[in-house]
Design a protein around this motif. Structure first.
Motif, PDB file in Angstrom:
ATOM      1  N   VAL A  89      30.261 -32.131  20.257  1.00 37.58           N
ATOM      2  CA  VAL A  89      30.038 -30.819  19.650  1.00 37.58           C
ATOM      3  C   VAL A  89      29.013 -30.946  18.526  1.00 37.58           C
ATOM      4  O   VAL A  89      28.088 -30.137  18.408  1.00 37.58           O
ATOM      5  CB  VAL A  89      31.360 -30.216  19.111  1.00 37.58           C
ATOM      6  N   TYR A  90      29.162 -32.003  17.723  1.00 38.09           N
ATOM      7  CA  TYR A  90      28.220 -32.237  16.621  1.00 38.09           C
ATOM      8  C   TYR A  90      26.796 -32.449  17.144  1.00 38.09           C
ATOM      9  O   TYR A  90      25.834 -31.891  16.621  1.00 38.09           O
ATOM     10  CB  TYR A  90      28.681 -33.425  15.776  1.00 38.09           C
ATOM     11  N   GLU A  91      26.669 -33.251  18.206  1.00 41.94           N
ATOM     12  CA  GLU A  91      25.343 -33.464  18.823  1.00 41.94           C
ATOM     13  C   GLU A  91      24.742 -32.147  19.305  1.00 41.94           C
ATOM     14  O   GLU A  91      23.553 -31.878  19.128  1.00 41.94           O
ATOM     15  CB  GLU A  91      25.457 -34.409  20.033  1.00 41.94           C
ATOM     16  N   TYR A  92      25.605 -31.320  19.908  1.00 42.28           N
ATOM     17  CA  TYR A  92      25.156 -30.019  20.406  1.00 42.28           C
ATOM     18  C   TYR A  92      24.621 -29.166  19.260  1.00 42.28           C
ATOM     19  O   TYR A  92      23.566 -28.524  19.373  1.00 42.28           O
ATOM     20  CB  TYR A  92      26.300 -29.305  21.116  1.00 42.28           C
TER      21      TYR A  92
ATOM     22  N   TYR B 263      38.948 -25.860  16.437  1.00 44.84           N
ATOM     23  CA  TYR B 263      39.222 -27.173  15.835  1.00 44.84           C
ATOM     24  C   TYR B 263      38.222 -28.236  16.318  1.00 44.84           C
ATOM     25  O   TYR B 263      37.881 -29.153  15.568  1.00 44.84           O
ATOM     26  CB  TYR B 263      40.654 -27.609  16.149  1.00 44.84           C
ATOM     27  N   SER B 264      37.722 -28.076  17.543  1.00 48.12           N
ATOM     28  CA  SER B 264      36.763 -29.065  18.061  1.00 48.12           C
ATOM     29  C   SER B 264      35.431 -29.019  17.298  1.00 48.12           C
ATOM     30  O   SER B 264      34.616 -29.921  17.408  1.00 48.12           O
ATOM     31  CB  SER B 264      36.521 -28.851  19.558  1.00 48.12           C
ATOM     32  N   TRP B 265      35.214 -27.949  16.525  1.00 53.78           N
ATOM     33  CA  TRP B 265      33.993 -27.821  15.723  1.00 53.78           C
ATOM     34  C   TRP B 265      34.189 -28.346  14.300  1.00 53.78           C
ATOM     35  O   TRP B 265      33.221 -28.470  13.543  1.00 53.78           O
ATOM     36  CB  TRP B 265      33.566 -26.351  15.646  1.00 53.78           C
TER      37      TRP B 265
ATOM     38  N   PRO C 171      36.570 -30.098  23.775  1.00 53.13           N
ATOM     39  CA  PRO C 171      35.563 -31.143  23.956  1.00 53.13           C
ATOM     40  C   PRO C 171      35.629 -32.199  22.845  1.00 53.13           C
ATOM     41  O   PRO C 171      36.230 -31.969  21.798  1.00 53.13           O
ATOM     42  CB  PRO C 171      34.249 -30.368  23.886  1.00 53.13           C
ATOM     43  N   ASP C 172      34.982 -33.313  23.085  1.00 54.57           N
ATOM     44  CA  ASP C 172      34.872 -34.403  22.116  1.00 54.57           C
ATOM     45  C   ASP C 172      34.107 -33.898  20.879  1.00 54.57           C
ATOM     46  O   ASP C 172      32.964 -33.450  20.991  1.00 54.57           O
ATOM     47  CB  ASP C 172      34.121 -35.552  22.811  1.00 54.57           C
TER      48      ASP C 172
END
Lengths: 210, 210
Positions: free
Chosen positions: B196-199, B152-154, B191-192
């Protein structure tokens, strides 16, 4: 094979149905609509799917005979740890050993050679884990044994194709496999090594590799 | 994440150590010499490895609180069947959902589009399995919930990248994820989504995809 070995170890009577995977039965499609794959165990009219999950199911339902995973009931402080270890090695067999072993048959030349070395490396890792015990399950056949032993029926094909002997690489693992073969449950489930070799040759012809 | 969620659901205190996977610690190499991978749970000085196996271990050792798999002791005739079902869906999440989800990030164009469709198809399959229950575990969070919820964090990263909303494809699954997030165990582990998006953006740049 894993499922039949587990059921026979427990002394459970069952009906065995082969599937033509090029023309799957309505029963298979109904019982495993997600993956449409074998094996499926139908018990009390309900399907259990995926070989490792079925073997654990069989072990839990018929828990009072021939336990495959360190057995219930609680509390036995070591049980969860030993169960975790058995699941770890069964997963290693599934993801590493069988995977590398399968790829050997669909490759050639240097790629095949390197996969064969990887495969033998995994077997040596397993042999080290076995140590001087008769079985991965200790004194008796257990979950890791049931998961691993089907690949023994392919050993002959690897040896003939690669012109080598597993005996020279992992003698203790070969001795372990022969020990397992003395169980009716195993010898009845494993196919004739010559037929496996014929199958491999046909597969490679069909894929245009040989 | 799965391990931390399971431990917190059980109310177990633990020390959490991050690993620099470009420079693995001696402890990790010693505790998981076979795969050299995280996660490893060290309990009573002994390592348990592979997230699914660890979650089952945690559930078996601390079996008297917040059971994740249908709980012992025997006999409860339904238990092995329900356990098998939970293991089946956890395996589906691992091999299908996470696998397709991961591949979306390392592909582009038509290939990426088709993987994204496959990914959403798997989510819909899961949503159908969830039905009108609050959790995959029924009234309470269970093994499948713990296995699935980290993805879900993705979701945010998929939605921004693909300019769509999961809400429109699988509203019940999104509602389920939000329900899980109300558990401290889950909200603390995930995680925030912005990070995750930045990663993901960094990963795609590094791989030369974007």
């Amino acid at each position: 094979m894993r499922v039949r070995i587990a059921l026979r170890e427990k002394g459970i009577k069952f009906e065995y149905k082969e599937e033509d995977l090029t023309n799957k039965s309505d029963l298979l499609l109904k019982m495993n609509p997600i993956h449409k794959k074998i094996p499926v165990l139908i018990h009390n009219g309900k399907p259990v799917r995926e070989s490792g999950i079925i073997v654990q199911y069989v072990d839990e339902v018929w828990h009072d005979k021939a336990p495959l995973l360190p057995s219930e009931p609680y509390p036995r402080a070591q049980d969860p740890y030993l169960k975790g270890q058995a699941r770890f090695w069964a997963d290693f067999v599934d993801r590493k050993v069988f995977d590398a072993g399968r790829k050997v048959w669909v490759t050639k030349g240097e790629e095949q050679k390197s996969l064969m070395e990887e495969f033998i490396g995994h077997l040596k890792t397993l042999e080290a884990e076995l140590g001087d015990e008769p079985y991965f399950g200790g004194e008796k056949m257990g979950y890791v044994d049931v998961t691993m032993v089907p690949i023994y029926s392919w050993f002959h094909a690897y040896e003939v194709s690669g012109n080598f002997s597993f005996e020279s690489h992992c003698p203790k693992l070969v001795a372990w496999a022969k020990r397992c073969m003395q169980h009716d449950s195993v010898s009845k489930a494993l196919p004739d090594p010559e037929k496996v070799y014929e199958y491999v040759l046909q597969l490679r012809k069909r894929l245009g590799i040989e």
